[in-house]
Design a protein around this motif. Structure first.
Motif, mmCIF file in Angstrom:
data_model
loop_
_atom_site.group_PDB
_atom_site.id
_atom_site.type_symbol
_atom_site.label_atom_id
_atom_site.label_comp_id
_atom_site.label_asym_id
_atom_site.label_seq_id
_atom_site.Cartn_x
_atom_site.Cartn_y
_atom_site.Cartn_z
ATOM 1 N N HIS A 82 -13.882 22.965 9.410
ATOM 2 C CA HIS A 82 -13.834 22.167 8.194
ATOM 3 C C HIS A 82 -14.840 21.028 8.301
ATOM 4 O O HIS A 82 -15.226 20.630 9.390
ATOM 5 N N GLY A 83 -15.285 20.540 7.179
ATOM 6 C CA GLY A 83 -16.152 19.374 7.133
ATOM 7 C C GLY A 83 -17.319 19.437 8.100
ATOM 8 O O GLY A 83 -18.090 20.401 8.113
ATOM 9 N N SER A 84 -17.423 18.411 8.934
ATOM 10 C CA SER A 84 -18.554 18.322 9.866
ATOM 11 C C SER A 84 -18.521 19.428 10.917
ATOM 12 O O SER A 84 -19.571 19.861 11.399
ATOM 13 N N ILE A 85 -17.335 19.908 11.256
ATOM 14 C CA ILE A 85 -17.236 20.994 12.242
ATOM 15 C C ILE A 85 -17.892 22.254 11.664
ATOM 16 O O ILE A 85 -18.680 22.925 12.320
ATOM 17 N N ARG A 86 -17.587 22.568 10.430
ATOM 18 C CA ARG A 86 -18.193 23.743 9.784
ATOM 19 C C ARG A 86 -19.709 23.571 9.684
ATOM 20 O O ARG A 86 -20.465 24.504 9.927
ATOM 21 N N ARG A 87 -20.159 22.375 9.335
ATOM 22 C CA ARG A 87 -21.598 22.126 9.223
ATOM 23 C C ARG A 87 -22.309 22.326 10.558
ATOM 24 O O ARG A 87 -23.427 22.828 10.595
#
Length: 101
Positions: A82-87
């Protein structure tokens, strides 16, 4: 939030549930758990990052090392990005190596 790595099973599938920040200090715990799964002849497993708020390159390194240890003979599913982890997965191109859910 305290860091934890817990192993659970979804049917036959081992699921490594990571809680807390995954960084230089904590990634060896994840790496050890993944290595133990591979040494126990598990070739397909899941890493759940739902409860990870921060991950640096050392967290990625632990996952990449496990991927290479499988030598193309298995699959690592990563769920809960999610969020920065996905990016991080998208920017690094690692979403192509792992089965991202």
């Amino acid at each position: 939030m305290d860091f934890k790595v817990n192993l659970e099973y979804d049917g036959e599938m081992p699921v490594v549930i990571v809680t807390g920040d995954l960084d230089f200090d904590t990634s060896p715990h994840l790496a050890k758990c993944l290595q133990q799964l591979i040494e126990s002849n598990h070739t397909t497993f899941c890493v759940d990052l739902t409860s990870v708020e921060y991950m640096d390159s050392e967290g990625l390194k632990a996952l990449i090392k496990a991927y290479h240890e499988l030598k193309g003979q298995g699959k690592i599913q990563v769920r809960g990005t999610h969020g920065s982890i996905r990016r991080i997965f998208e920017i690094s191109g690692l979403h192509k190596l792992f089965d991202i859910k």
